[in-house]
Design a protein around this motif. Structure first.
Motif, PDB file in Angstrom:
ATOM      1  N   ARG A  61       0.809  -1.233   0.017  1.00 21.85           N
ATOM      2  CA  ARG A  61      -0.094  -0.006   0.154  1.00 21.85           C
ATOM      3  C   ARG A  61       0.746   1.134   0.199  1.00 21.85           C
ATOM      4  NH1 ARG A  61      -5.358   1.117   1.439  1.00 21.85           N
ATOM      5  NH2 ARG A  61      -5.586  -0.753   2.406  1.00 21.85           N
ATOM      6  N   ALA A  62       2.053   1.159   0.850  1.00 27.81           N
ATOM      7  CA  ALA A  62       2.775   2.293   0.873  1.00 27.81           C
ATOM      8  C   ALA A  62       3.375   2.776  -0.522  1.00 27.81           C
ATOM      9  CB  ALA A  62       3.863   2.015   1.902  1.00 27.81           C
ATOM     10  N   GLU A  92       0.785   4.237  -2.931  1.00 27.28           N
ATOM     11  CA  GLU A  92       0.276   5.609  -2.549  1.00 27.28           C
ATOM     12  C   GLU A  92       1.748   6.236  -2.760  1.00 27.28           C
ATOM     13  OE1 GLU A  92       0.094   5.588   1.744  1.00 27.28           O
ATOM     14  OE2 GLU A  92      -1.959   5.012   1.533  1.00 27.28           O
ATOM     15  N   LEU A  93       2.878   6.061  -2.970  1.00 28.40           N
ATOM     16  CA  LEU A  93       4.206   6.961  -3.306  1.00 28.40           C
ATOM     17  C   LEU A  93       4.130   6.912  -4.812  1.00 28.40           C
ATOM     18  CD1 LEU A  93       6.784   8.178  -2.679  1.00 28.40           C
ATOM     19  CD2 LEU A  93       7.940   5.891  -3.018  1.00 28.40           C
ATOM     20  N   ALA A  94       3.581   5.770  -5.654  1.00 22.32           N
ATOM     21  CA  ALA A  94       3.323   5.790  -7.000  1.00 22.32           C
ATOM     22  C   ALA A  94       2.558   6.767  -7.244  1.00 22.32           C
ATOM     23  CB  ALA A  94       3.254   4.410  -7.760  1.00 22.32           C
ATOM     24  N   VAL A  95       1.153   6.989  -6.773  1.00 18.24           N
ATOM     25  CA  VAL A  95       0.075   7.822  -7.187  1.00 18.24           C
ATOM     26  C   VAL A  95       0.689   9.096  -6.961  1.00 18.24           C
ATOM     27  CG1 VAL A  95      -2.156   8.737  -6.503  1.00 18.24           C
ATOM     28  CG2 VAL A  95      -1.623   6.110  -6.723  1.00 18.24           C
ATOM     29  N   SER A  96       1.332   9.609  -5.971  1.00 21.86           N
ATOM     30  CA  SER A  96       1.835  10.850  -5.609  1.00 21.86           C
ATOM     31  C   SER A  96       2.956  11.375  -6.403  1.00 21.86           C
ATOM     32  CB  SER A  96       2.112  11.172  -4.241  1.00 21.86           C
ATOM     33  OG  SER A  96       3.307  10.124  -3.673  1.00 21.86           O
ATOM     34  N   THR A  97       3.750  10.667  -6.824  1.00 21.15           N
ATOM     35  CA  THR A  97       5.020  10.963  -7.753  1.00 21.15           C
ATOM     36  C   THR A  97       4.347  10.924  -9.078  1.00 21.15           C
ATOM     37  OG1 THR A  97       5.648   8.538  -7.773  1.00 21.15           O
ATOM     38  CG2 THR A  97       6.715  10.070  -6.319  1.00 21.15           C
ATOM     39  N   VAL A  98       3.689  10.370  -9.496  1.00 23.77           N
ATOM     40  CA  VAL A  98       3.087  10.227 -11.138  1.00 23.77           C
ATOM     41  C   VAL A  98       2.228  11.540 -11.180  1.00 23.77           C
ATOM     42  CG1 VAL A  98       1.416   9.236 -12.487  1.00 23.77           C
ATOM     43  CG2 VAL A  98       2.966   7.972 -11.592  1.00 23.77           C
ATOM     44  N   LEU A  99       1.433  11.791 -10.211  1.00 27.08           N
ATOM     45  CA  LEU A  99       0.571  13.018 -10.208  1.00 27.08           C
ATOM     46  C   LEU A  99       1.516  14.343 -10.121  1.00 27.08           C
ATOM     47  CD1 LEU A  99      -2.400  12.186  -7.874  1.00 27.08           C
ATOM     48  CD2 LEU A  99      -2.141  12.202 -10.406  1.00 27.08           C
ATOM     49  N   ALA A 100       2.478  14.223  -9.577  1.00 22.58           N
ATOM     50  CA  ALA A 100       3.487  15.311  -9.276  1.00 22.58           C
ATOM     51  C   ALA A 100       4.106  15.595 -10.868  1.00 22.58           C
ATOM     52  CB  ALA A 100       4.555  15.022  -8.441  1.00 22.58           C
ATOM     53  N   VAL A 101       4.602  14.377 -11.358  1.00 20.67           N
ATOM     54  CA  VAL A 101       5.423  14.578 -12.716  1.00 20.67           C
ATOM     55  C   VAL A 101       4.303  14.940 -13.689  1.00 20.67           C
ATOM     56  CG1 VAL A 101       6.279  13.217 -14.428  1.00 20.67           C
ATOM     57  CG2 VAL A 101       6.987  12.768 -12.267  1.00 20.67           C
ATOM     58  N   LYS A 102       3.113  14.584 -13.735  1.00 21.96           N
ATOM     59  CA  LYS A 102       2.038  14.909 -14.690  1.00 21.96           C
ATOM     60  C   LYS A 102       1.359  16.094 -14.370  1.00 21.96           C
ATOM     61  CE  LYS A 102       0.448  11.930 -17.460  1.00 21.96           C
ATOM     62  NZ  LYS A 102      -0.446  10.926 -18.019  1.00 21.96           N
ATOM     63  N   GLU A 103       1.706  16.710 -13.234  1.00 16.52           N
ATOM     64  CA  GLU A 103       0.860  18.327 -13.097  1.00 16.52           C
ATOM     65  C   GLU A 103      -0.632  17.791 -12.884  1.00 16.52           C
ATOM     66  OE1 GLU A 103       3.216  21.931 -13.770  1.00 16.52           O
ATOM     67  OE2 GLU A 103       3.767  20.442 -15.303  1.00 16.52           O
ATOM     68  N   GLN A 104      -1.176  16.775 -12.472  1.00 16.37           N
ATOM     69  CA  GLN A 104      -2.513  16.485 -12.322  1.00 16.37           C
ATOM     70  C   GLN A 104      -3.091  16.393 -10.688  1.00 16.37           C
ATOM     71  OE1 GLN A 104      -2.554  13.698 -16.468  1.00 16.37           O
ATOM     72  NE2 GLN A 104      -2.956  13.114 -14.401  1.00 16.37           N
TER      73      GLN A 104
END
Length: 237
Positions: A157-158, A161-173
């Motif tokens: 799970r951790a 969550e890290l994958a979601v947050s970093t992908v969103l940061a990179v894609k600015e979404q």
């Protein structure tokens, strides 16, 4: 225009190299180097049903090997897709992106993804796998594992969550698949219809295993659940 893809520059290659190394390290630390993980996998996925299915041209496992080395790629991915974890599609990506961001800065990672189609498509694919996964449903499968193995789900799970947050940061979404509203809407509409089949499958697995995998009617019901989930998700992985 020659139609040839532009070669990535040195910074793109550096970002991708670190991303790959950190992702691979995180993946191997859990999947290969955690001695309890293969046992956990066999408890929390329907791999024992998949192994008995008449699919593919080769057996699900290699008879001359043990553990993870014995398992072929198709049943590995298929089993995780059934649980809605989809672990092979994203696990390690969060650690990889996080390491690249820490080393080069978020703007450099964003620029590398914009400039290099390969890296951009890789991030897009990870985003899709994250959007299709459902750790709420996966948590129900986690309850099939013995108590001493359930701590592994915390690590999974951790990383999710890290994958979601970093992908969103990179894609600015703000949310996954904000850049593909059609697919985003399709997943949101489809998944609730599949959820009951997953919960039914968890119950069937527990009951079938309690019979030492000998109850034929429960096995047939499990086969139907696997087929239903595959059709509902429009994917076997």
């Amino acid at each position: 225009r020659s139609g040839r893809a532009r070669e990535p520059d040195e910074r793109c290659l550096q970002v991708a190299s670190l991303l790959a190394a950190a992702s691979r390290g995180r993946y191997r630390a859990i999947v290969w180097d955690e001695p309890r993980f293969f046992d956990y996998f066999r408890h929390v996925t329907p791999i024992d049903v998949i192994e008995r299915m008449q699919i593919g041209s080769r057996p699900a496992v290699r008879s001359d090997r043990q553990g993870m080395e014995a398992l072929r790629a198709v049943p590995w991915v298929f089993a995780w897709t059934q649980t809605r974890m989809l672990l092979p599609g994203w696990f390690g990506a969060g650690s990889g992106l996080s390491a690249a961001i820490a080393e080069f800065g978020i703007e450099s990672v964003r620029q590398a993804a914009r400039d290099w189609p390969f890296l951009r498509n890789l991030v897009d694919d990870v985003e899709t796998m994250l959007a299709r996964s459902d750790l709420g449903i996966a948590a129900a499968y986690d309850e099939l594992a013995p108590t001493e193995l359930r701590g592994l789900f915390t690590a999974l799970r951790a990383e999710h969550e890290l994958a979601v947050s970093t992908v969103l940061a990179v894609k600015e979404q703000a949310a996954l698949l904000d850049g593909d509203r059609t697919l985003q809407r399709s997943i949101l509409l489809r998944n609730p219809y599949v959820d009951p089949m997953n919960l039914m499958q968890v119950d069937l697995l527990a009951r079938w295993r309690a019979t030492r995998r000998e109850d034929r009617e429960l096995f047939e019901a499990l086969l139907a659940s696997i087929n239903g989930i595959s059709q509902g998700l429009q994917s076997t992985g």
